[in-house]
Design an enzyme around this catalytic site. Structure first.
Site, short mmCIF file in Angstrom:
data_model
loop_
_atom_site.label_atom_id
_atom_site.label_comp_id
_atom_site.label_asym_id
_atom_site.label_seq_id
_atom_site.Cartn_x
_atom_site.Cartn_y
_atom_site.Cartn_z
N GLY A 172 0.86 -1.29 0.04
CA GLY A 172 0.08 0.19 0.14
C GLY A 172 0.98 1.13 -0.14
O GLY A 172 1.39 1.53 -1.07
N SER A 196 6.48 -4.68 -1.59
CA SER A 196 6.07 -3.42 -2.17
C SER A 196 6.27 -2.39 -1.14
O SER A 196 7.28 -2.42 -0.17
CB SER A 196 4.73 -3.17 -2.89
OG SER A 196 4.66 -2.21 -3.54
N TRP A 197 5.36 -1.61 -0.48
CA TRP A 197 5.50 -0.88 0.73
C TRP A 197 6.04 -1.45 1.84
O TRP A 197 6.59 -1.12 2.64
CB TRP A 197 4.10 -0.19 1.04
CG TRP A 197 3.99 0.45 2.43
CD1 TRP A 197 3.37 -0.16 3.47
CD2 TRP A 197 4.73 1.65 2.99
NE1 TRP A 197 3.57 0.53 4.80
CE2 TRP A 197 4.41 1.68 4.38
CE3 TRP A 197 5.54 2.61 2.47
CZ2 TRP A 197 4.82 2.69 5.17
CZ3 TRP A 197 6.03 3.61 3.34
CH2 TRP A 197 5.81 3.60 4.59
N ASP A 255 9.51 -4.46 -13.46
CA ASP A 255 8.81 -3.49 -12.46
C ASP A 255 8.87 -2.09 -12.94
O ASP A 255 9.62 -1.52 -12.83
CB ASP A 255 9.33 -3.74 -11.40
CG ASP A 255 8.22 -3.20 -10.09
OD1 ASP A 255 7.43 -2.50 -10.47
OD2 ASP A 255 8.35 -3.77 -9.05
N HIS A 258 5.97 -5.85 -11.39
CA HIS A 258 5.76 -5.66 -9.82
C HIS A 258 4.78 -6.72 -9.51
O HIS A 258 4.68 -7.05 -8.17
CB HIS A 258 5.01 -4.45 -9.72
CG HIS A 258 4.72 -3.87 -8.32
ND1 HIS A 258 5.83 -3.36 -7.52
CD2 HIS A 258 3.85 -3.87 -7.55
CE1 HIS A 258 5.85 -2.99 -6.44
NE2 HIS A 258 4.28 -3.34 -6.20
#
Length: 305
Positions: A36, A107-108, A258, A286
């Site tokens: 996120g 990711s985050w 990505d 990604h």
């Protein structure tokens, strides 16, 4: 795979975070850090070997089953920062009686994992980081401007909705604070449309969000992302602090294709962190690929008890 335990932990500032544990109660502790920020904890239950790991899943402030929910305009975003999330993780670790845990993030979630590990290296056994980003200003400038060179027409629409503001992320963050739900919904949809476009050239996977509607979950997601990234992710130079990670074994898995998080960040982190092993997967973006999944599986087996 149903949780064998779950609860809600009061972390202060009026916030309560939802947590659950799945897998083997006597297994190796590992915590799943979702993306996120504000994204769903998708894939958490199948991320690690349930027979060997005690998997801790929690919903970060403002999203999922944690309260208050960021879709509510009354939710105070000033107490939703990376520092707060790090403190929440420590409080949860202590609450569950865990001495050290493996950090698994995507990711985050990789940004949060690195920030936490730099603060509490003695609490981290190993790290598995997928689709690496450190939320540096350079990376954010790429995602919310630089990559527009590949998608000029989509960028024109995304930027126009923010009135052509020079700082498009901050402009969207302001839109997401509007008391008018209609304004928040439309801004959320346009944000999702842009992020989906950035991932649109990938051959595998599907976007996390649903750009044809603005549910409470999507509104919360975009409000939290825009809030964090309009403040540089609430992180300092995580790459510069890589020395704090010395002695922590890690596997970094990143897709060479990505577009949202270019591979140079993962490469630079691996270069600055001798205990980290980087796997670049040629056919993955990604969202991953079968070969990407195999690389994750190999990392999990490497760190399995």
């Amino acid at each position: 795979m149903e949780p064998y335990d779950h609860g809600v932990l009061d972390v202060g500032d009026g916030n309560q975070i939802y947590w659950e544990t799945v897998g083997n109660p006597g297994g190796k502790p590992a915590v799943f850090l979702h993306g996120g920020p504000g994204g769903p904890a998708k894939g958490a239950r199948k991320s690690l070997d349930a027979a060997k790991f005690r998997i801790v899943i929690f919903h970060q402030r403002g999203c999922g089953q944690s309260t208050p929910h960021a879709s509510d305009p009354a939710a105070d975003m000033s107490v939703n920062t990376t520092e707060h999330l790090i403190a929440d993780m420590e409080k949860l670790r202590e609450h569950l009686g865990i001495e050290k845990w493996l950090l698994y993030g995507g990711s985050w979630g990789t940004t949060l994992a690195v920030a936490y590990a730099q603060r509490y290296p003695e609490r981290v056994s190993e790290m598995i980081l997928i689709a690496v980003t450190l939320s540096s200003q350079r990376e954010l400038d790429w995602l919310y401007k630089g990559v527009s060179r590949f998608f000029p027409e989509a960028w024109a629409r995304f930027s126009a909705h923010a009135g052509g503001a020079p700082d498009v992320v901050r402009a969207y963050a302001e839109l997401m604070e509007s008391p008018d739900r209609g304004i928040r919904e439309q801004a959320a949809l346009e944000w999702c449309r842009w992020e989906d476009t950035v991932l649109s050239l990938e051959n595998f996977g599907k976007p996390d969000v649903f750009a044809d509607r603005a549910s409470d979950e999507v509104i919360a997601l975009v409000r939290i992302i825009a809030h964090y990234y309009s403040h540089g992710g609430f992180v300092d130079d995580l790459l510069g602090g890589a020395g704090e990670l010395a002695g922590i074994p890690a596997a970094l898995i990143h897709g060479r294709r990505d577009m949202s998080c270019p591979a140079d960040t993962a490469y630079a982190l691996a270069q600055a962190w001798p205990d980290a092993e980087l796997t670049l997967v040629d056919d993955s973006g990604h969202k991953g690929s079968p070969a990407f999944g195999e690389a994750i599986g190999a990392a999990v087996r490497r760190f399995s008890p």
